[in-house]
Enzyme design. Structure first.
Site, short mmCIF file in Angstrom:
data_model
loop_
_atom_site.label_atom_id
_atom_site.label_comp_id
_atom_site.label_asym_id
_atom_site.label_seq_id
_atom_site.Cartn_x
_atom_site.Cartn_y
_atom_site.Cartn_z
N ARG A 1 -20.50 -0.17 -9.44
CA ARG A 1 -19.69 -0.37 -8.23
C ARG A 1 -19.62 0.91 -7.42
NH1 ARG A 1 -14.11 -1.09 -9.39
NH2 ARG A 1 -14.16 -0.48 -7.20
N ARG B 1 -1.00 -1.44 -6.62
CA ARG B 1 -1.74 -1.37 -5.37
C ARG B 1 -1.31 -2.41 -4.32
NH1 ARG B 1 -7.85 0.31 -6.83
NH2 ARG B 1 -7.53 1.85 -5.24
N ASP C 1 -9.07 10.39 -8.26
CA ASP C 1 -10.37 9.85 -8.71
C ASP C 1 -11.09 10.79 -9.68
OD1 ASP C 1 -10.03 7.54 -7.30
OD2 ASP C 1 -11.37 8.05 -5.66
N LYS D 1 -19.13 6.51 -1.22
CA LYS D 1 -18.67 5.11 -1.19
C LYS D 1 -17.41 4.97 -0.34
CE LYS D 1 -16.08 3.49 -4.81
NZ LYS D 1 -14.80 2.90 -4.35
N ASN D 2 -16.47 5.88 -0.53
CA ASN D 2 -15.18 5.73 0.15
C ASN D 2 -15.24 6.09 1.63
OD1 ASN D 2 -14.16 4.83 -2.23
ND2 ASN D 2 -12.88 6.63 -2.65
N CYS E 1 -10.12 -2.08 -9.00
CA CYS E 1 -9.78 -1.52 -10.31
C CYS E 1 -8.30 -1.76 -10.60
CB CYS E 1 -10.01 -0.01 -10.31
SG CYS E 1 -11.72 0.49 -10.45
C1 UD1 Z 1 -8.39 4.98 -1.87
C2 UD1 Z 1 -9.73 5.16 -2.55
C3 UD1 Z 1 -9.54 5.34 -4.06
C4 UD1 Z 1 -8.58 6.49 -4.34
C5 UD1 Z 1 -7.29 6.31 -3.55
C6 UD1 Z 1 -6.33 7.49 -3.66
C7 UD1 Z 1 -11.21 3.90 -1.13
C8 UD1 Z 1 -12.08 2.71 -0.94
N1 UD1 Z 1 -10.55 3.98 -2.27
O1 UD1 Z 1 -7.81 3.79 -2.40
O2 UD1 Z 1 -10.83 5.64 -4.63
O3 UD1 Z 1 -8.26 6.52 -5.71
O4 UD1 Z 1 -7.58 6.13 -2.14
O5 UD1 Z 1 -6.97 8.66 -3.25
O6 UD1 Z 1 -11.17 4.77 -0.29
N2 UD1 Z 1 0.26 2.07 -1.93
C9 UD1 Z 1 1.41 1.38 -1.67
N3 UD1 Z 1 1.44 0.55 -0.57
C10 UD1 Z 1 0.37 0.42 0.26
C11 UD1 Z 1 -0.81 1.16 -0.02
C12 UD1 Z 1 -0.83 1.98 -1.12
O7 UD1 Z 1 2.40 1.46 -2.40
O8 UD1 Z 1 0.45 -0.33 1.23
C13 UD1 Z 1 0.21 2.94 -3.12
C14 UD1 Z 1 -0.84 2.45 -4.12
O9 UD1 Z 1 -0.32 1.45 -4.94
C15 UD1 Z 1 -1.15 3.73 -4.87
C16 UD1 Z 1 -1.02 4.80 -3.80
O10 UD1 Z 1 -0.24 4.22 -2.76
O11 UD1 Z 1 -0.21 3.94 -5.88
C17 UD1 Z 1 -2.34 5.29 -3.24
O12 UD1 Z 1 -3.03 4.23 -2.64
P1 UD1 Z 1 -4.01 4.42 -1.40
O13 UD1 Z 1 -3.98 5.84 -0.96
O14 UD1 Z 1 -3.72 3.36 -0.41
O15 UD1 Z 1 -5.40 4.15 -2.09
P2 UD1 Z 1 -6.55 3.13 -1.68
O16 UD1 Z 1 -6.75 3.17 -0.19
O17 UD1 Z 1 -6.32 1.81 -2.32
#
Ligand code: UD1
Length: 414
Positions: free
Chosen positions: A394, A120, A301, A22-23, A115
């Site tokens: 999902r 986030r 995850d 999915k990711n 989720c």
């Molecule tokens: C992706 C994955 C999700 C996985 C996560 C971490 C997808 C579709 N989803 O989510 O399954 O759990 O990586 O491996 O690929 N953060 C900030 N500012 C930002 C962006 C992120 O503070 O602009 C923080 C988030 O709140 C979180 C952490 O960074 O605490 C990790 O987020 P991120 O690596 O961006 O995860 P996702 O891309 O949302």
């Protein structure tokens, strides 16, 4: 929404086919918007997040259709997403930002959903795009990002998966050279890069945390098959380990699963790799210490899912969650089954070895839902897993059917 009845199950045995990640699929679909030409993506998993992403493609002006398990997306003339509901339906909807901005010079959208495992925010996405010359304005709860992009040096304060993906995609059409330091290097990001290269992008450092993207005038259509899902494979591995099973995970990429395999092997599980996939047998026995980290560290995850295993290990297992601040929602539900888990801030202490007993539990997020399904396999009697938001569908393609085929006693109610 779906309910699952799960009964104490025998040792799992047999073979399971690991579907496409999915990711990996979601960012690759978003990347298709970088060209007006046709992109073809094979072996698409049947997931509601993928359906939502297909709708979002159309919502952004693309033509998108499924032909059996192949997605055909023609970027056409793209524009900002128009449906707030789609943006709110999943976090990954933010991934259209980079491509739409790079193609169109402008993208307006509202904060994505997904989720509820933490705040986030998307500050790292926006800060990086600003470095590339974009202007960011907020108006009436909407964020407008605009401007012609110019290559730049970007340092990510944290290796965010989504921010890295958005910035790579935006940089492919920016003028000049972009360097992204402290980039995330999850296998799904390398997969996205390989797809982008097939579309004509110039990217160096793929698979590392130091990426260089040389902007090109135009991208073109491409055909691609994304990587198998390491989290699905890991979930089935944990199910086997909990029940002292013997399972072959066909199509699993063990090189993407080292952190989990290491933890399970330390605990007593035996792995064997061959040309058909990854085999495992034996039971996890010894308690474990787990710290979630960016790849190649232990994946957040898998945290809830491995915690389900830890409830069965004699002794104290310790889990430190460093990626998301609210990712222990499954603990209340596991304790409902009789587990003994105490949360102290970002730390969960699992006093394992207790017999779990079936109860009514709720799926609080995607991976928590999988963790509860696995817990039900070892709980005495019947566990009713209520999944009002359809979290499992999902992110897993018929997880209950794959487990059933291995001998698990699960009935889906709705
Ligand atoms: C992706 C994955 C999700 C996985 C996560 C971490 C997808 C579709 N989803 O989510 O399954 O759990 O990586 O491996 O690929 N953060 C900030 N500012 C930002 C962006 C992120 O503070 O602009 C923080 C988030 O709140 C979180 C952490 O960074 O605490 C990790 O987020 P991120 O690596 O961006 O995860 P996702 O891309 O949302």
């Amino acid at each position: 929404m779906a309910d699952y009845r799960i009964f104490h199950s025998p040792r799992l045995s047999g073979e399971a086919w690991i579907g496409t990640a999915k990711n990996a699929v979601l960012p690759i679909m978003a990347a298709s918007l970088l060209t007006g030409e046709e992109c073809v993506i094979h072996k698409m998993p049947k997931l509601t997040d993928v359906e939502h992403m297909m709708e979002l493609m159309i919502n952004c002006g693309a033509e998108a259709k499924m032909q059996e398990d192949t997605a055909v997306i023609r970027g056409g003339a793209v524009h900002s997403p128009e449906s707030e509901d789609l943006l709110r339906s999943m976090r990954a909807s933010v991934l259209v930002l980079g491509p739409v901005l790079a193609r169109n010079g402008e993208c307006t959208f509202s904060m994505p959903g997904g989720c509820a495992i933490g705040q986030r925010p998307i500050d790292l996405h926006l800060k990086g795009l600003q470095k590339l010359g974009a202007k960011v304005e907020t108006e009436g709860g909407q964020i407008r990002v605009s401007g012609k992009l110019q290559g730049a040096n970007i340092y990510l304060d944290f290796p965010s998966v989504g921010a890295t993906e958005n910035l790579i995609m935006a940089a492919t059409l920016a003028r000049g050279l972009t360097r992204i330091e402290n980039a995330a290097k999850e296998p799904e990001i390398a997969d996205l890069c390989h797809f982008l290269v097939a579309m004509g992008a110039r990217i160096a450092g793929i698979g590392t945390n130091n990426l260089t993207v040389e902007g090109v005038e135009e991208m073109h259509g491409a055909e691609y098959t994304p990587i198998p899902d390491r989290i699905e494979a890991g979930t089935l591995a944990c199910a086997a380990a909990m029940t002292e099973g013997s399972v072959l995970l066909q199509n699993a990429r063990s090189n993407h699963m080292r952190a989990l395999m290491f933890k399970l092997a330390e605990s007593g599980v035996i792995f064997q790799e061959d040309e058909k996939g990854l085999r495992l047998r034996g039971k996890a026995r010894r308690p474990m210490e787990v710290r979630t980290l960016s790849y190649p560290g232990f994946p957040t995850d898998m945290q809830a899912i491995l915690m389900a295993v830890a409830t069965q290990l004699n002794g104290l297992s310790v889990f430190l969650e460093t990626i998301f601040e609210n990712r222990f929602m499954h603990v209340v539900e596991m304790n409902r089954l009789g587990a003994n888990i105490r949360v102290e801030g970002q730390l969960a202490l699992v006093q394992g070895g207790k017999n779990l007993t079936g109860a009514h539990v709720t799926a609080t997020d995607l991976r928590a839902a999988a963790a509860m399904m696995l817990s039900g396999l070892v709980a005495q009697g019947e566990t009713l897993l209520h999944d009002p938001a359809g979290h499992l569908m999902r992110g897993y393609e018929a997880l209950e059917e794959k487990l059933q085929a291995l001998g698990a006693q699960i009935e889906r109610e709705a």
